[in-house]
Design an enzyme around this catalytic site. Structure first.
Site, PDB file in Angstrom:
ATOM      1  N   GLY A   1       0.771  -1.246   0.000  1.00  0.00           N
ATOM      2  CA  GLY A   1       0.000   0.000   0.000  1.00  0.00           C
ATOM      3  C   GLY A   1       0.799   1.291   0.000  1.00  0.00           C
ATOM      4  O   GLY A   1       0.380   2.279  -0.597  1.00  0.00           O
TER       5      GLY A   1
ATOM      6  N   GLU B   1       3.619   4.156   6.216  1.00  0.00           N
ATOM      7  CA  GLU B   1       2.412   3.361   5.966  1.00  0.00           C
ATOM      8  C   GLU B   1       1.424   4.154   5.121  1.00  0.00           C
ATOM      9  O   GLU B   1       1.445   5.386   5.133  1.00  0.00           O
ATOM     10  CB  GLU B   1       1.739   3.009   7.308  1.00  0.00           C
ATOM     11  CG  GLU B   1       2.003   1.607   7.791  1.00  0.00           C
ATOM     12  CD  GLU B   1       1.257   0.531   6.995  1.00  0.00           C
ATOM     13  OE1 GLU B   1       0.914   0.758   5.820  1.00  0.00           O
ATOM     14  OE2 GLU B   1       1.021  -0.542   7.570  1.00  0.00           O
ATOM     15  N   ASP B   2       0.558   3.444   4.431  1.00  0.00           N
ATOM     16  CA  ASP B   2      -0.523   4.125   3.717  1.00  0.00           C
ATOM     17  C   ASP B   2      -1.654   4.471   4.684  1.00  0.00           C
ATOM     18  O   ASP B   2      -2.137   5.587   4.725  1.00  0.00           O
ATOM     19  CB  ASP B   2      -1.047   3.252   2.554  1.00  0.00           C
ATOM     20  CG  ASP B   2      -1.339   1.811   2.973  1.00  0.00           C
ATOM     21  OD1 ASP B   2      -1.120   1.453   4.146  1.00  0.00           O
ATOM     22  OD2 ASP B   2      -1.796   1.041   2.110  1.00  0.00           O
TER      23      ASP B   2
ATOM     24  N   ASP C   1      -5.147   1.215  10.368  1.00  0.00           N
ATOM     25  CA  ASP C   1      -6.549   0.855  10.583  1.00  0.00           C
ATOM     26  C   ASP C   1      -6.671   0.190  11.958  1.00  0.00           C
ATOM     27  O   ASP C   1      -6.858   0.869  12.957  1.00  0.00           O
ATOM     28  CB  ASP C   1      -6.998  -0.060   9.433  1.00  0.00           C
ATOM     29  CG  ASP C   1      -8.460  -0.444   9.519  1.00  0.00           C
ATOM     30  OD1 ASP C   1      -9.139  -0.036  10.478  1.00  0.00           O
ATOM     31  OD2 ASP C   1      -8.945  -1.166   8.627  1.00  0.00           O
TER      32      ASP C   1
ATOM     33  N   LYS D   1      -7.186   5.940  10.713  1.00  0.00           N
ATOM     34  CA  LYS D   1      -8.626   5.795  10.961  1.00  0.00           C
ATOM     35  C   LYS D   1      -8.929   6.108  12.418  1.00  0.00           C
ATOM     36  O   LYS D   1      -8.393   5.463  13.319  1.00  0.00           O
ATOM     37  CB  LYS D   1      -9.100   4.395  10.573  1.00  0.00           C
ATOM     38  CG  LYS D   1      -9.012   4.164   9.066  1.00  0.00           C
ATOM     39  CD  LYS D   1      -9.787   2.953   8.612  1.00  0.00           C
ATOM     40  CE  LYS D   1      -9.450   2.629   7.161  1.00  0.00           C
ATOM     41  NZ  LYS D   1     -10.081   1.387   6.689  1.00  0.00           N
TER      42      LYS D   1
ATOM     43  N   PHE E   1     -13.824   2.212   4.591  1.00  0.00           N
ATOM     44  CA  PHE E   1     -12.931   1.538   3.651  1.00  0.00           C
ATOM     45  C   PHE E   1     -12.590   2.509   2.522  1.00  0.00           C
ATOM     46  O   PHE E   1     -13.474   3.092   1.905  1.00  0.00           O
ATOM     47  CB  PHE E   1     -13.580   0.278   3.092  1.00  0.00           C
ATOM     48  CG  PHE E   1     -12.633  -0.543   2.286  1.00  0.00           C
ATOM     49  CD1 PHE E   1     -11.619  -1.277   2.901  1.00  0.00           C
ATOM     50  CD2 PHE E   1     -12.718  -0.574   0.898  1.00  0.00           C
ATOM     51  CE1 PHE E   1     -10.725  -2.031   2.144  1.00  0.00           C
ATOM     52  CE2 PHE E   1     -11.820  -1.318   0.141  1.00  0.00           C
ATOM     53  CZ  PHE E   1     -10.825  -2.047   0.766  1.00  0.00           C
ATOM     54  N   VAL E   2     -11.296   2.709   2.305  1.00  0.00           N
ATOM     55  CA  VAL E   2     -10.840   3.664   1.292  1.00  0.00           C
ATOM     56  C   VAL E   2      -9.965   2.966   0.251  1.00  0.00           C
ATOM     57  O   VAL E   2      -9.326   1.952   0.554  1.00  0.00           O
ATOM     58  CB  VAL E   2     -10.064   4.836   1.942  1.00  0.00           C
ATOM     59  CG1 VAL E   2     -10.999   5.778   2.663  1.00  0.00           C
ATOM     60  CG2 VAL E   2      -8.991   4.330   2.909  1.00  0.00           C
TER      61      VAL E   2
ATOM     62  N   ASP F   1      -5.661  -0.690  -2.077  1.00  0.00           N
ATOM     63  CA  ASP F   1      -6.309  -1.574  -3.053  1.00  0.00           C
ATOM     64  C   ASP F   1      -7.699  -2.034  -2.630  1.00  0.00           C
ATOM     65  O   ASP F   1      -8.084  -1.956  -1.459  1.00  0.00           O
ATOM     66  CB  ASP F   1      -5.459  -2.816  -3.278  1.00  0.00           C
ATOM     67  CG  ASP F   1      -5.534  -3.792  -2.104  1.00  0.00           C
ATOM     68  OD1 ASP F   1      -5.226  -3.373  -0.970  1.00  0.00           O
ATOM     69  OD2 ASP F   1      -5.940  -4.947  -2.312  1.00  0.00           O
TER      70      ASP F   1
ATOM     71  N   ARG G   1      -5.086   0.487  -7.091  1.00  0.00           N
ATOM     72  CA  ARG G   1      -3.998   1.185  -6.404  1.00  0.00           C
ATOM     73  C   ARG G   1      -3.533   2.387  -7.236  1.00  0.00           C
ATOM     74  O   ARG G   1      -2.923   3.319  -6.720  1.00  0.00           O
ATOM     75  CB  ARG G   1      -2.791   0.257  -6.208  1.00  0.00           C
ATOM     76  CG  ARG G   1      -3.040  -0.907  -5.258  1.00  0.00           C
ATOM     77  CD  ARG G   1      -1.720  -1.602  -4.953  1.00  0.00           C
ATOM     78  NE  ARG G   1      -1.884  -2.922  -4.383  1.00  0.00           N
ATOM     79  CZ  ARG G   1      -2.035  -3.168  -3.074  1.00  0.00           C
ATOM     80  NH1 ARG G   1      -2.055  -2.181  -2.217  1.00  0.00           N
ATOM     81  NH2 ARG G   1      -2.158  -4.394  -2.637  1.00  0.00           N
TER      82      ARG G   1
END
Ligand code: IMP
Ligand code: MG
Length: 184
Positions: free
Chosen positions: A48, A103-104, A107, A135, A156-157, A163, A169
């Site tokens: 990610g 990190e992307d 969560d 989040k 959820f993104v 992805d 992506r």
């Protein structure tokens, strides 16, 4: 910008390319200041984070090194499996170095917690965390993410590295799952 449909789920535009670029510049400016005179190693968490890391380090002006590790916790589902597996280890020497984990999205926090423990085990000089997205209220971690791009609600993104069943992506905008599923 309009909604997109994937497997019957509707996603709406959430964070634009321009917003991401502006925020990435701000985070990089802080990193440039905080790491002046040092040579940190940026560690991107695959898959990610690859796009965010690529954009972030091009705004970084201090000397730096890059490495990657690959984790898996999601499989193809929209919620975390609760288990983190390492699919690719680091190649760099962490001992004595200043590490910046990229990190992307954080969560559940399981992945970043796993990475933190793994890196601390190798005796770095310091370790800090950057995440494009965090989040709100979800992460079960007892440490701070030092540089956060955007705090988002626990939705959820997708896009910009994130992805949906390994796809999308490559979208330049970040989209979020539309709660009511409508196309308007
Ligand atoms: P964790 O739940 O904090 O361990 O997140 C694990 C990883 O799952 C993140 O690094 C992302 O790569 C991925 N992930 C978490 N939330 C989302 C999401 O909303 N969309 C796509 N991928 C996600
Ligand atoms: Mg990730």
């Amino acid at each position: 910008m309009s909604t997109i449909e994937l497997n019957g789920d509707i996603f709406e535009p959430y964070i634009t390319e321009e917003q991401i670029r502006a925020r990435t510049r701000e985070l990089a400016a802080r990193i440039n200041e905080d790491y002046k005179g040092r040579v940190p190693i940026f560690i991107g968490v695959l898959n990610g984070a690859f796009i965010f890391l690529a954009d972030l380090i091009r705004e970084v002006t201090i000397d730096c090194e890059i490495d990657f590790l690959k984790l898996s916790s999601y499989g193809d589902a929209m919620i975390s499996s609760g288990q983190v597996r390492m699919l690719k280890d680091l190649n760099c020497q962490v001992s004595g170095r200043d590490i910046i984990v990229v990190e992307d999205v954080v969560d559940s926090g399981l992945s970043i917690d796993f990475v933190k423990n793994m890196i601390l085990h190798e005796n770095p000089n310091s370790v800090k965390f950057v995440s494009l997205l965090l989040k709100k209220g979800v992460p079960k971690i007892d440490f701070t993410i030092d540089y956060v791009g955007f705090e988002i609600s626990p939705e959820f993104v997708i896009g910009y590295g994130l992805d949906y069943q390994q796809k999308v992506r490559n979208l330049k905008t970040i989209y979020r799952l539309k709660p009511d599923g409508s196309k308007e």
